[in-house]
Design an enzyme around this catalytic site. Structure first.
Site, PDB file in Angstrom:
ATOM      1  N   GLY A  13      13.046  -3.226  -7.105  1.00 58.14           N
ATOM      2  CA  GLY A  13      12.104  -4.062  -6.050  1.00 58.14           C
ATOM      3  C   GLY A  13      13.063  -5.035  -5.259  1.00 58.14           C
ATOM      4  CB  THR A  38       7.276  -0.610  -3.038  1.00 60.90           C
ATOM      5  OG1 THR A  38       6.964  -1.550  -4.261  1.00 60.90           O
ATOM      6  CG2 THR A  38       6.007  -0.358  -2.676  1.00 60.90           C
ATOM      7  N   GLY A 105       2.533  -6.745 -24.259  1.00 63.75           N
ATOM      8  CA  GLY A 105       2.732  -6.082 -25.489  1.00 63.75           C
ATOM      9  C   GLY A 105       4.049  -6.122 -26.015  1.00 63.75           C
ATOM     10  CE  LYS A 108       0.541  -9.299 -30.893  1.00 67.68           C
ATOM     11  NZ  LYS A 108       0.196  -7.899 -31.301  1.00 67.68           N
ATOM     12  CE1 TYR A 148       0.582  -8.661  -5.121  1.00 72.81           C
ATOM     13  CE2 TYR A 148       0.030 -10.765  -4.042  1.00 72.81           C
ATOM     14  CZ  TYR A 148       0.828  -9.943  -4.664  1.00 72.81           C
ATOM     15  OH  TYR A 148       2.043 -10.385  -5.051  1.00 72.81           O
ATOM     16  NE  ARG A 189       6.532  -8.159   1.578  1.00 73.16           N
ATOM     17  CZ  ARG A 189       6.998  -8.119   0.230  1.00 73.16           C
ATOM     18  NH1 ARG A 189       6.906  -9.170  -0.342  1.00 73.16           N
ATOM     19  NH2 ARG A 189       7.857  -7.220  -0.099  1.00 73.16           N
TER      20      ARG A 189
HETATM   21  N1  UDP Z   1       1.823 -11.133  10.398  1.00 71.35           N
HETATM   22  C1  UDP Z   1       2.073 -10.492  11.632  1.00 71.35           C
HETATM   23  N2  UDP Z   1       2.504  -9.496  12.400  1.00 71.35           N
HETATM   24  C2  UDP Z   1       3.226  -8.768  11.481  1.00 71.35           C
HETATM   25  C3  UDP Z   1       2.997  -8.831  10.094  1.00 71.35           C
HETATM   26  C4  UDP Z   1       2.369  -9.909   9.541  1.00 71.35           C
HETATM   27  O1  UDP Z   1       1.690 -11.733  12.619  1.00 71.35           O
HETATM   28  O2  UDP Z   1       3.605  -7.667  11.896  1.00 71.35           O
HETATM   29  C5  UDP Z   1       1.365 -12.149   9.905  1.00 71.35           C
HETATM   30  C6  UDP Z   1       0.287 -11.841   8.780  1.00 71.35           C
HETATM   31  O3  UDP Z   1      -1.215 -11.564   9.531  1.00 71.35           O
HETATM   32  C7  UDP Z   1       0.099 -12.973   7.938  1.00 71.35           C
HETATM   33  C8  UDP Z   1       1.768 -13.471   8.055  1.00 71.35           C
HETATM   34  O4  UDP Z   1       2.190 -12.662   9.229  1.00 71.35           O
HETATM   35  O5  UDP Z   1      -0.716 -14.016   8.688  1.00 71.35           O
HETATM   36  C9  UDP Z   1       2.487 -13.240   7.039  1.00 71.35           C
HETATM   37  O6  UDP Z   1       2.065 -12.033   6.594  1.00 71.35           O
HETATM   38  P1  UDP Z   1       2.843 -11.077   5.423  1.00 71.35           P
HETATM   39  O7  UDP Z   1       2.419  -9.701   5.327  1.00 71.35           O
HETATM   40  O8  UDP Z   1       4.128 -11.248   5.582  1.00 71.35           O
HETATM   41  O9  UDP Z   1       2.308 -11.685   4.063  1.00 71.35           O
HETATM   42  P2  UDP Z   1       1.034 -12.513   3.601  1.00 71.35           P
HETATM   43  O10 UDP Z   1       1.704 -13.817   3.437  1.00 71.35           O
HETATM   44  O11 UDP Z   1      -0.018 -12.571   4.329  1.00 71.35           O
HETATM   45  O12 UDP Z   1       1.050 -11.934   2.042  1.00 71.35           O
END
Ligand code: UDP
Length: 311
Positions: A13, A38, A105, A108, A148, A189
Site C-alpha cells: 500500500g 487497494t 496472533g 504472540k 473504519y 482522498r
Molecule cells: N474532500 C474534498 N474534495 C475531494 C476529496 C475530499 O473537499 O475531492 C474533503 C473531504 O470532505 C474532507 C477532506 O477533504 O473534508 C479530507 O478528505 P480525505 O478523503 O482526504 O480524508 P479524511 O480526512 O476525510 O479521512
C-alpha cells in the site's frame, strides 16, 4: 549477525510500501503481505529482486502462517480512503478486527514486537482541538464512516488487551492525514483528487464549503516517526501527523498555485459525518520520540505533483 525480520501487512500500500523501502535500507528482512485490494504491485516492483524482500499475496483477515523467525509485525493493512471504505465496509471491518487479531496472533506466536497503524479517525468529529492522545473521541458507530473508525478503535482495544494479557511489546501509531508519492491517482482522498483534477484540467471538487480543516503530513516524515516508534519503549498510542492545519479551500488554492494550472472549483455535498476539523497534538511524539515533521506543505505537495507528472 542474523538480520531482523519484519512482517508488514499492507506492505504494497501507500504507507506500507514506503516502510518496506525504509526497513530494507535499515538492514531488515521484509516480508510483505498484501491482498492488493487497494495496494499495488507497482509500489513494490522495484523490491521483487531483493533477496531480503519477500511478497506473500494474502488477505490478512485469514490465518497468517509464516515459518521463519519474526522480530516485528507491523499491521498496516486497511482500506484508508473514505471512498474505499464506503464501497467495501465489510472488508474494512474485517481487516481492522480479524486482521488485527491475526497479526497480533502472529506476533504472540513469534514473540515479536507489534505495531498497529491506527488513525486520527478514532477521534471522530473531534470536540477537542487539537487532539491529544488522552481524548476519547466523538464517533458515530452506526454512521457511514463507522466501519473504519470502529474497526480501528476495536483494533486499539485488542492491541492493548494483548499487551496486558500476553505482555506483547505493542506500539500504536495514530496516523493523521498523510500524503505523497504512490497514492493512487483515483484514491479519492483530497490530495490525489485535487492534483489529478488540476493536471487533467478538471474542476476541483470541494466538498461542502471547504472550510473543514485537515493537517497534512508528508510520507517521509511519517515513516521517520514510525521508525522511531518501532524502537521506543512506549506501549501507548502516539499521534503522528503534521500539526500545520489548513482548510480544504486553502489546500485547493495551494495546489492551483503550485501546478500553475487555473482550475475551476466546483462545490459538492459534504459527505456524511465528515469531520469538521483535525489537528494532531504531537507533544507526546516530540517528547518521547524526539520527532516532529520537517517537510512544509508546499515542498511536500511539490514532490507529490512531480511524482504524479511522472506517471
Ligand atoms: N474532500 C474534498 N474534495 C475531494 C476529496 C475530499 O473537499 O475531492 C474533503 C473531504 O470532505 C474532507 C477532506 O477533504 O473534508 C479530507 O478528505 P480525505 O478523503 O482526504 O480524508 P479524511 O480526512 O476525510 O479521512
Amino acid at each position: 549477525m542474523r538480520k531482523k525480520t519484519v512482517v508488514i501487512t499492507g506492505g504494497a500500500g501507500f504507507i506500507g510500501s514506503h516502510l518496506c523501502d525504509r526497513l530494507l535500507l535499515e538492514g531488515f528482512k521484509v516480508i510483505c503481505l498484501d491482498n492488493f485490494i487497494t495496494g499495488a504491485l507497482s509500489n513494490i516492483k522495484h523490491l521483487l529482486g531483493n533477496k531480503n524482500f519477500r511478497l506473500i499475496e494474502r488477505d490478512v483477515a485469514k490465518y497468517i502462517d509464516i515459518k521463519e523467525k519474526v522480530d516485528f509485525v507491523l499491521h498496516f493493512a486497511s482500506l484508508a480512503s473514505p471512498e474505499d471504505y464506503l464501497k467495501y465496509p465489510i472488508h474494512t471491518l474485517k481487516s481492522g478486527s480479524l486482521g488485527t487479531h491475526n497479526a497480533l496472533g502472529l506476533a504472540k506466536q513469534k514473540k515479536a514486537k507489534f505495531m498497529l497503524a491506527s488513525t486520527s479517525e478514532v477521534y471522530g468529529d473531534p470536540l477537542i482541538h487539537p487532539q491529544p492522545e488522552t481524548y476519547w473521541g466523538n464517533v458515530n458507530s452506526i454512521g457511514v464512516r463507522g466501519c473504519y473508525d470502529e474497526s480501528k478503535r476495536f483494533a486499539e482495544a485488542l492491541t492493548m488487551a494483548y499487551y496486558r494479557v500476553h505482555k506483547i511489546d505493542i506500539k500504536i501509531a495514530r496516523i493523521f492525514n498523510t500524503y505523497g508519492p504512490r497514492m493512487r491517482v483515483r484514491d479519492g482522498r483530497v490530495v490525489p483528487n485535487f492534483i489529478y483534477q488540476a493536471l487533467h484540467d478538471k474542476p476541483m471538487t470541494i466538498y461542502g464549503e471547504g472550510m473543514q480543516t485537515r493537517s497534512f503530513c508528508y510520507i517521509d516524515d511519517l515513516v521517520e516517526g514510525i521508525f522511531r516508534l518501532m524502537h521506543c519503549r512506549v506501549n501507548e498510542p502516539i499521534n503522528l501527523g503534521n500539526p500545520n492545519e489548513f482548510t480544504i479551500l486553502e489546500l485547493s488554492k495551494f495546489i492551483i498555485e503550485l501546478t500553475g494550472i487555473k482550475s475551476r472549483i466546483i462545490y459538492k455535498l459534504l459527505p456524511k459525518d465528515d469531520p469538521r476539523q483535525r489537528q494532531p497534538n504531537i507533544a507526546k511524539a516530540k517528547r518521547l520520540l524526539k520527532w516532529e515533521p520537517k517537510v512544509e506543505l508546499g515542498e511536500g505537495l511539490y514532490k507529490t505533483i512531480e511524482w504524479f507528472l511522472g506517471l
